[in-house]
Each structure stands twice: as C-alpha cells, then as structure tokens.
Design a protein around this motif. Structure first.
Motif, PDB file in Angstrom:
ATOM      1  N   LYS A  31      -1.151   6.588   1.721  1.00  0.00           N
ATOM      2  CA  LYS A  31       0.093   6.310   2.443  1.00  0.00           C
ATOM      3  C   LYS A  31      -0.165   6.209   3.939  1.00  0.00           C
ATOM      4  O   LYS A  31       0.343   5.299   4.607  1.00  0.00           O
ATOM      5  CB  LYS A  31       1.123   7.399   2.156  1.00  0.00           C
ATOM      6  CG  LYS A  31       2.469   7.128   2.827  1.00  0.00           C
ATOM      7  CD  LYS A  31       3.549   8.080   2.346  1.00  0.00           C
ATOM      8  CE  LYS A  31       4.898   7.724   2.974  1.00  0.00           C
ATOM      9  NZ  LYS A  31       5.992   8.564   2.436  1.00  0.00           N
ATOM     10  N   GLY A  32      -0.986   7.137   4.455  1.00  0.00           N
ATOM     11  CA  GLY A  32      -1.327   7.059   5.873  1.00  0.00           C
ATOM     12  C   GLY A  32      -2.027   5.755   6.204  1.00  0.00           C
ATOM     13  O   GLY A  32      -1.762   5.139   7.242  1.00  0.00           O
ATOM     14  N   ASP A  33      -2.919   5.314   5.318  1.00  0.00           N
ATOM     15  CA  ASP A  33      -3.615   4.039   5.534  1.00  0.00           C
ATOM     16  C   ASP A  33      -2.630   2.877   5.596  1.00  0.00           C
ATOM     17  O   ASP A  33      -2.761   1.970   6.434  1.00  0.00           O
ATOM     18  CB  ASP A  33      -4.627   3.800   4.410  1.00  0.00           C
ATOM     19  CG  ASP A  33      -5.766   4.806   4.418  1.00  0.00           C
ATOM     20  OD1 ASP A  33      -5.957   5.490   5.445  1.00  0.00           O
ATOM     21  OD2 ASP A  33      -6.471   4.894   3.394  1.00  0.00           O
ATOM     22  N   GLY A  34      -1.654   2.895   4.680  1.00  0.00           N
ATOM     23  CA  GLY A  34      -0.666   1.819   4.656  1.00  0.00           C
ATOM     24  C   GLY A  34       0.222   1.833   5.892  1.00  0.00           C
ATOM     25  O   GLY A  34       0.553   0.781   6.448  1.00  0.00           O
ATOM     26  N   GLN A  35       0.601   3.023   6.334  1.00  0.00           N
ATOM     27  CA  GLN A  35       1.430   3.125   7.545  1.00  0.00           C
ATOM     28  C   GLN A  35       0.654   2.658   8.772  1.00  0.00           C
ATOM     29  O   GLN A  35       1.208   2.009   9.663  1.00  0.00           O
ATOM     30  CB  GLN A  35       1.898   4.574   7.710  1.00  0.00           C
ATOM     31  CG  GLN A  35       2.901   5.001   6.647  1.00  0.00           C
ATOM     32  CD  GLN A  35       3.138   6.510   6.658  1.00  0.00           C
ATOM     33  OE1 GLN A  35       2.227   7.302   6.931  1.00  0.00           O
ATOM     34  NE2 GLN A  35       4.367   6.909   6.349  1.00  0.00           N
ATOM     35  N   THR A  38       0.830  -1.198   0.000  1.00  0.00           N
ATOM     36  CA  THR A  38       0.000   0.000   0.000  1.00  0.00           C
ATOM     37  C   THR A  38       0.867   1.251   0.000  1.00  0.00           C
ATOM     38  O   THR A  38       0.657   2.178  -0.795  1.00  0.00           O
ATOM     39  CB  THR A  38      -0.930   0.013   1.228  1.00  0.00           C
ATOM     40  OG1 THR A  38      -1.742  -1.159   1.227  1.00  0.00           O
ATOM     41  CG2 THR A  38      -1.825   1.239   1.216  1.00  0.00           C
ATOM     42  N   VAL A  39       1.861   1.290   0.875  1.00  0.00           N
ATOM     43  CA  VAL A  39       2.759   2.445   0.949  1.00  0.00           C
ATOM     44  C   VAL A  39       3.580   2.562  -0.327  1.00  0.00           C
ATOM     45  O   VAL A  39       3.832   3.670  -0.823  1.00  0.00           O
ATOM     46  CB  VAL A  39       3.681   2.336   2.188  1.00  0.00           C
ATOM     47  CG1 VAL A  39       4.757   3.430   2.159  1.00  0.00           C
ATOM     48  CG2 VAL A  39       2.846   2.450   3.468  1.00  0.00           C
ATOM     49  N   GLU A  40       3.989   1.431  -0.881  1.00  0.00           N
ATOM     50  CA  GLU A  40       4.783   1.457  -2.122  1.00  0.00           C
ATOM     51  C   GLU A  40       4.022   2.181  -3.233  1.00  0.00           C
ATOM     52  O   GLU A  40       4.582   3.047  -3.920  1.00  0.00           O
ATOM     53  CB  GLU A  40       5.101   0.032  -2.557  1.00  0.00           C
ATOM     54  CG  GLU A  40       5.809  -0.061  -3.918  1.00  0.00           C
ATOM     55  CD  GLU A  40       5.905  -1.490  -4.439  1.00  0.00           C
ATOM     56  OE1 GLU A  40       5.821  -1.674  -5.671  1.00  0.00           O
ATOM     57  OE2 GLU A  40       6.039  -2.424  -3.614  1.00  0.00           O
TER      58      GLU A  40
END
Length: 296
Positions: free
Chosen positions: A245-249, A224-226
């Motif tokens: 990005k926030g969701d992935g983190q 997700t972050v990638e």
C-alpha cells in the motif's frame, strides 16, 4: 608447505569453476514469478524478471580476489618467519603471473535501452511449436539504458502479462527463453491451467499480493493500493499488504499517506518480531526517501 598445498587446491577449485563458466560476456537469467518454473491460471498475473550480467568477468574477479587474499596470508607467514623468502617469492610471482584482466562489454546506450534488444522464444512443449504471448515491458523498477557488463555489472528488467492478457494464452506448458543478440537465457517454464481461478483462490493473500505487485511494476498506483487494501481487509496486520500500500501511495505521490503507511508497517513489524528486532531495510529506506521529498 601445507599452506602452499591449500592454495594450490584453492586455485584448482577456481580453475574447475571457471571451466564451467561461459566464455561469453553476456549472460541472461530468466525467472517467472521469482522461480524458473511457475503454474498459473488463465486469469492470473505473471511477472518475468530478466537479469543480464557477465559471468566470466565475475569469475575472473573472484580469481584475483583469491590471489589477493593468499598474498595477505603469505605476507603474514613471512612476517612470522613461517615461510622461507624463496618460497614466498616463488608463490608471489606465480600469483602475479596468474592475474586475470576481467573483460567487459556493453548493451544498449543512453538513447536506446538494452531492453530494446530483447526478443522472446516461446515453445509449446506439447507440439514444439513456437507461439507468441503478450509479454510487456513494465516500468518498474527502472533500469539504465546502457548496461555495462563488467565484474560488478548486474541489470534487471521486469516484464509481465496482465490478468486480462493471460486469458488469451491457451492452456499448456511453455518453455520461455529471453534472447539478446542471439544469446538465449535459461529456459523458464510456464504451466497454464485449463481454467480460471475460482473466487476463493482469486481472493487469497498470495494471489492478491502478486497481482498488486504486477500493477506496481506496471506503475499503476491506484490498482496497487486497491489490491493492498483487499489484503489488509482480510489481514490488517499483513506486512506485505502495508508495504504494498505504501508503494502504491508513493506511486501516486501521496507522500504523507505513504509515510504513515510505512511507519505503520514498522510498528507492526516490532509487534510481530519484538522491540529488539531490526525492521526490513526496505521500509526504513522508503521512509528516508519520503522524508527527503517532504523536506524533513
């Protein structure tokens, strides 16, 4: 008299609506990539949303709410002396007599989720043959195991086909139905191109976003972050990229990093929409969730 006629017209409209509503207590709505029809390439992620609800109970509830609103009008008309007592009593009795009792039903249980009852019917529209495609239940968003389908019950499960698995789906047009206890959903259409995406298409923001969302649904925080970073490399002010990005983190439990990313998204939102604008509720709620996790 005009008020009574308007109410009768309202009741007539609701009766017409209810006549079109299914008498069954389980209704299923299927969307592919947020639409009832989607065109994808052979290496493009696909998301399928399944929603279950009780259309009949919802319609019965709206019927009762309309009656309650009319009773408030009647009370006010009587108070103002604009309606005779006998007319008031007659219409009140009619409203009370016509009240409906919304009937509910349940799918699944605490130990066996309603999603376990789902099966798929996929028809190649060219030859009308039924085929199997690699649809998988994704972990996010989570859903209750037991779906209580009453006037307010609405449950969603997300399914998907990864970019890698899409390569095994041949080109063509497919009519897809989700089936629960022999009750089919609407038929959603998936059109698969006879090619894979070229590099430009694969690296476009919409495709990067959907692929990143697929991995978020699949609970893969690293991927997700990638994909969020690939969006932000092209467009550093992308609100979608920052939110993703926030969701992935957050999936990776990197709470402080996620807090910083969500706050950056809020600041960027103000830049783009003005200081007096209201940021999306989603961003604010995610910041609140992280603050609680961090004990702030």
């Amino acid at each position: 008299m005009k008020k009574i006629l308007s109410y009768n017209l309202l009741i007539g409209f609701i009766l017409f609506f209810l006549a079109g509503a299914s008498a069954q207590r389980v209704n299923i709505n299927l969307r592919i990539n947020e639409n009832t029809e989607a065109i994808v390439f052979q290496n493009e992620a696909v998301l399928l949303d399944v929603a279950v609800f009780n259309k009949k109970a919802q319609a019965d509830n709206r019927w009762n709410q309309a009656g309650e609103e009319r009773m408030k009008e009647l009370d006010e008309l009587l108070r103002q002396g604009k309606i005779k007592q006998e007319d008031y009593d007659r219409e009140k009795a009619s409203i009370e007599k016509s009240k409906r009792v919304p009937q509910s039903t349940e799918l699944g249980s605490a130990t066996s989720s309603w999603t376990s009852a789902i099966s798929w019917k996929v028809m190649n529209t060219a030859n009308r043959n039924y085929v199997d495609i690699p649809v998988k239940l994704l972990k996010r968003p989570s859903t209750d195991g037991k779906a209580v389908l009453d006037a307010n019950g609405y449950y969603i499960a997300c399914y998907g086909i990864s970019p890698e698995d899409m390569r095994s789906v041949g080109p063509g047009t497919y009519a897809i139905e989700c089936v629960i206890n022999n009750i089919p959903s609407n038929a959603a259409v998936l059109k698969v191109e006879n090619s894979t995406m070229d590099a430009a298409k694969e690296n476009s923001e919409p495709v990067l976003l959907r692929t990143g969302q697929y991995y978020w649904h699949a609970e893969n925080g690293i991927k997700t972050v990638e994909y969020a970073d690939r969006i932000l490399a092209k467009n550093p002010s992308s609100l979608d990229g920052l939110s993703l990005k926030g969701d992935g983190q957050l999936l990776q439990r990197s709470y402080q990093s996620a807090m910083e990313t969500y706050n950056k998204a809020v600041i960027e939102y103000y830049k783009q929409n003005g200081a007096n604008s209201e940021p999306p509720e989603y961003l604010l709620s995610m910041i609140d969730i992280i603050r609680k996790e961090l004990g702030q």
